[in-house]
Motif scaffolding. Structure first.
Motif, PDB file in Angstrom:
ATOM      1  N   UNK A  82     -37.130  46.675  39.021  1.00 38.60           N
ATOM      2  CA  UNK A  82     -35.939  46.198  38.310  1.00 38.60           C
ATOM      3  C   UNK A  82     -34.652  46.715  38.934  1.00 38.60           C
ATOM      4  N   UNK A  83     -34.727  47.848  39.635  1.00 38.70           N
ATOM      5  CA  UNK A  83     -33.528  48.454  40.212  1.00 38.70           C
ATOM      6  C   UNK A  83     -33.471  48.289  41.723  1.00 38.70           C
ATOM      7  N   UNK A 137     -46.875  53.411  32.181  1.00 39.29           N
ATOM      8  CA  UNK A 137     -47.083  54.630  31.403  1.00 39.29           C
ATOM      9  C   UNK A 137     -47.102  54.327  29.908  1.00 39.29           C
ATOM     10  N   UNK A 138     -47.738  55.194  29.149  1.00 35.51           N
ATOM     11  CA  UNK A 138     -47.814  55.065  27.696  1.00 35.51           C
ATOM     12  C   UNK A 138     -47.370  56.367  27.055  1.00 35.51           C
ATOM     13  N   UNK A 139     -47.181  56.328  25.736  1.00 33.10           N
ATOM     14  CA  UNK A 139     -46.688  57.506  25.020  1.00 33.10           C
ATOM     15  C   UNK A 139     -47.626  58.711  25.138  1.00 33.10           C
ATOM     16  N   UNK A 140     -48.884  58.461  25.489  1.00 37.03           N
ATOM     17  CA  UNK A 140     -49.837  59.566  25.605  1.00 37.03           C
ATOM     18  C   UNK A 140     -49.562  60.442  26.820  1.00 37.03           C
ATOM     19  N   UNK A 141     -48.635  60.032  27.675  1.00 35.73           N
ATOM     20  CA  UNK A 141     -48.275  60.824  28.848  1.00 35.73           C
ATOM     21  C   UNK A 141     -47.078  61.736  28.599  1.00 35.73           C
ATOM     22  N   UNK A 142     -46.589  61.772  27.378  1.00 35.23           N
ATOM     23  CA  UNK A 142     -45.394  62.583  27.108  1.00 35.23           C
ATOM     24  C   UNK A 142     -45.697  64.071  26.957  1.00 35.23           C
ATOM     25  N   UNK A 143     -46.963  64.431  26.795  1.00 34.76           N
ATOM     26  CA  UNK A 143     -47.294  65.819  26.476  1.00 34.76           C
ATOM     27  C   UNK A 143     -46.777  66.839  27.462  1.00 34.76           C
ATOM     28  N   UNK A 144     -47.085  66.665  28.752  1.00 32.42           N
ATOM     29  CA  UNK A 144     -46.647  67.638  29.754  1.00 32.42           C
ATOM     30  C   UNK A 144     -45.129  67.718  29.865  1.00 32.42           C
ATOM     31  N   UNK A 176     -42.493  46.158  30.541  1.00 32.73           N
ATOM     32  CA  UNK A 176     -43.434  45.649  29.534  1.00 32.73           C
ATOM     33  C   UNK A 176     -42.740  44.718  28.531  1.00 32.73           C
ATOM     34  N   UNK A 177     -41.502  45.063  28.141  1.00 30.64           N
ATOM     35  CA  UNK A 177     -40.854  44.363  27.024  1.00 30.64           C
ATOM     36  C   UNK A 177     -39.622  43.554  27.400  1.00 30.64           C
ATOM     37  N   UNK A 178     -39.157  43.683  28.639  1.00 29.60           N
ATOM     38  CA  UNK A 178     -37.949  42.968  29.036  1.00 29.60           C
ATOM     39  C   UNK A 178     -36.701  43.830  28.907  1.00 29.60           C
ATOM     40  N   UNK A 179     -35.640  43.410  29.573  1.00 29.24           N
ATOM     41  CA  UNK A 179     -34.423  44.229  29.632  1.00 29.24           C
ATOM     42  C   UNK A 179     -33.742  44.376  28.277  1.00 29.24           C
ATOM     43  N   UNK A 180     -33.846  43.369  27.426  1.00 30.83           N
ATOM     44  CA  UNK A 180     -33.182  43.443  26.122  1.00 30.83           C
ATOM     45  C   UNK A 180     -33.725  44.587  25.271  1.00 30.83           C
ATOM     46  N   UNK A 181     -34.910  45.070  25.619  1.00 36.15           N
ATOM     47  CA  UNK A 181     -35.524  46.166  24.862  1.00 36.15           C
ATOM     48  C   UNK A 181     -34.711  47.441  24.988  1.00 36.15           C
ATOM     49  N   UNK A 182     -33.961  47.564  26.077  1.00 33.37           N
ATOM     50  CA  UNK A 182     -33.159  48.776  26.288  1.00 33.37           C
ATOM     51  C   UNK A 182     -32.123  48.939  25.183  1.00 33.37           C
ATOM     52  N   UNK A 183     -31.431  47.855  24.851  1.00 33.72           N
ATOM     53  CA  UNK A 183     -30.435  47.936  23.787  1.00 33.72           C
ATOM     54  C   UNK A 183     -31.088  48.237  22.443  1.00 33.72           C
ATOM     55  N   UNK A 184     -32.295  47.742  22.255  1.00 34.24           N
ATOM     56  CA  UNK A 184     -33.021  48.050  21.017  1.00 34.24           C
ATOM     57  C   UNK A 184     -33.290  49.549  20.920  1.00 34.24           C
TER      58      UNK A 184
END
Length: 335
Positions: free
Chosen positions: A23-24, A219-226, A273-281
């Motif tokens: 995207x960048x 990545x998924x939320x399960x990778x936030x632990x470390x 995964x969700x599109x750019x508009x998800x950022x503002x959400x």
């Protein structure tokens, strides 16, 4: 509601940064991310191997057969705009810096010290607001000690900091015997911030073709632990900024990272995964959560759950480990 934060000395309107991804990689992509509300973007990485491969191809196709007959010494004149395989990347960076009002952070993934130094200087000259060093280094030599590996990272930071004046962050691997020591060594060498953590893509074996393959898994939320653990342990005890990455599926992960002390939070998988508009959400949900819980700003919650603020740090360390293992009931998993 004040969502502003400061990262690498840069003032951001909120803490959510679009990390390096397809995207960048383009001017249109970076513009679209600014329109979607990104506080900053990390441009897709410049890889030393790609630059060298393009240089090799350029030399091969322009020189091939040039001396095959006496009438011709060279088939092609030098290209005046050819910039050692970097012209396209640097051109996109220059255009993006001129086109958007948010900081554009360059990402560099080099192999040699000369590459780190040369390319970082070129990225600074192209207008990057800051530089993220993406060190993907796998030590395969058994004669290379852990100290040697650490010294390599420190040498990269020192070499780049001697070269550029813009802020420098290092995207750190979690695979160190003493992450806290390594973090302090890197900031001591001049790193202005750390990004926790780099995701190393690992190979698999295709049993049908008996070939080695690789797949990109978002990545998924399960990778936030470390990252949560180490940002909590380092926040307020480290000279420099801390950015969180990995596992950011939505505003909930952003809030958690801020609570343990992150200055900024980076995401790519959620947008892919969700599109750019998800950022503002995500930004809207962050503001709503702060208001609902009576917090006037991002600064008001930053570091509330860091080790410096906790009365009992055992909940971050071995106590949680023992609790989870001793009280686990087979067949009853947490939602």
């Amino acid at each position: 509601m004040d969502l502003s934060t400061k990262y690498l000395g840069m003032d951001l309107k909120h803490p959510i940064i679009a990390s390096a991804s397809p995207l960048t990689a383009t001017l249109d992509g970076i513009r679209a991310l600014e329109d979607a509300g990104a506080a900053a973007v990390v441009m897709a990485s410049l890889f030393e191997e790609q630059v060298r491969a393009e240089d090799t191809a350029y030399a091969m196709y322009t020189d091939h057969g040039s001396l095959s007959q006496p009438e011709s010494g060279s088939y092609f004149p030098p290209l005046p705009d050819y910039d050692r395989g970097m012209s396209g990347h640097l051109g996109t960076l220059r255009q993006a810096v001129e086109a958007v009002d948010i900081p554009v952070i360059a990402s560099l993934n080099a192999v040699t010290i000369d590459g780190w130094v040369d390319y970082s200087a070129r990225l600074e000259q192209a207008g990057a607001a800051a530089l993220e060093l993406n060190v993907h280094f796998i030590p395969v030599d058994p004669a290379m000690s852990g100290q040697d590996v650490e010294a390599h990272y420190v040498e990269v930071v020192r070499a780049v900091k001697r070269t550029v004046r813009i802020p420098v962050a290092l995207k750190l691997s979690p695979y160190f015997s003493s992450t806290a020591h390594m973090a302090h060594a890197l900031t001591g060498a001049g790193a202005d911030g750390l990004v926790l953590f780099n995701r190393f893509y690992q190979p698999d074996v295709d049993l049908a073709t008996m070939s080695v393959k690789s797949e990109l898994h978002l990545s998924t939320r399960y990778e936030t632990g470390l990252p949560l653990l180490w940002i909590a342990l380092l926040a307020g005890r480290l000279h420099g900024s801390l950015a969180a990455t990995s596992g950011v599926e939505g505003a909930r992960e952003v809030i958690k990272y801020l609570l343990v002390g992150a200055d900024a939070v980076m995401t790519a998988s959620a947008l892919l995964r969700n599109g750019l508009s998800y950022l503002q959400s995500m930004v809207t949900e962050l503001a709503a959560w702060l208001e609902e819980h009576g917090h006037p700003s991002v600064a008001a919650i930053r570091g509330q759950k860091s080790v410096k603020q906790l009365d009992d740090i055992s909940e971050l360390l071995r106590a949680q480990y023992m609790h989870l293992l001793t009280e686990y009931v087979p067949g009853r998993l947490a939602a």
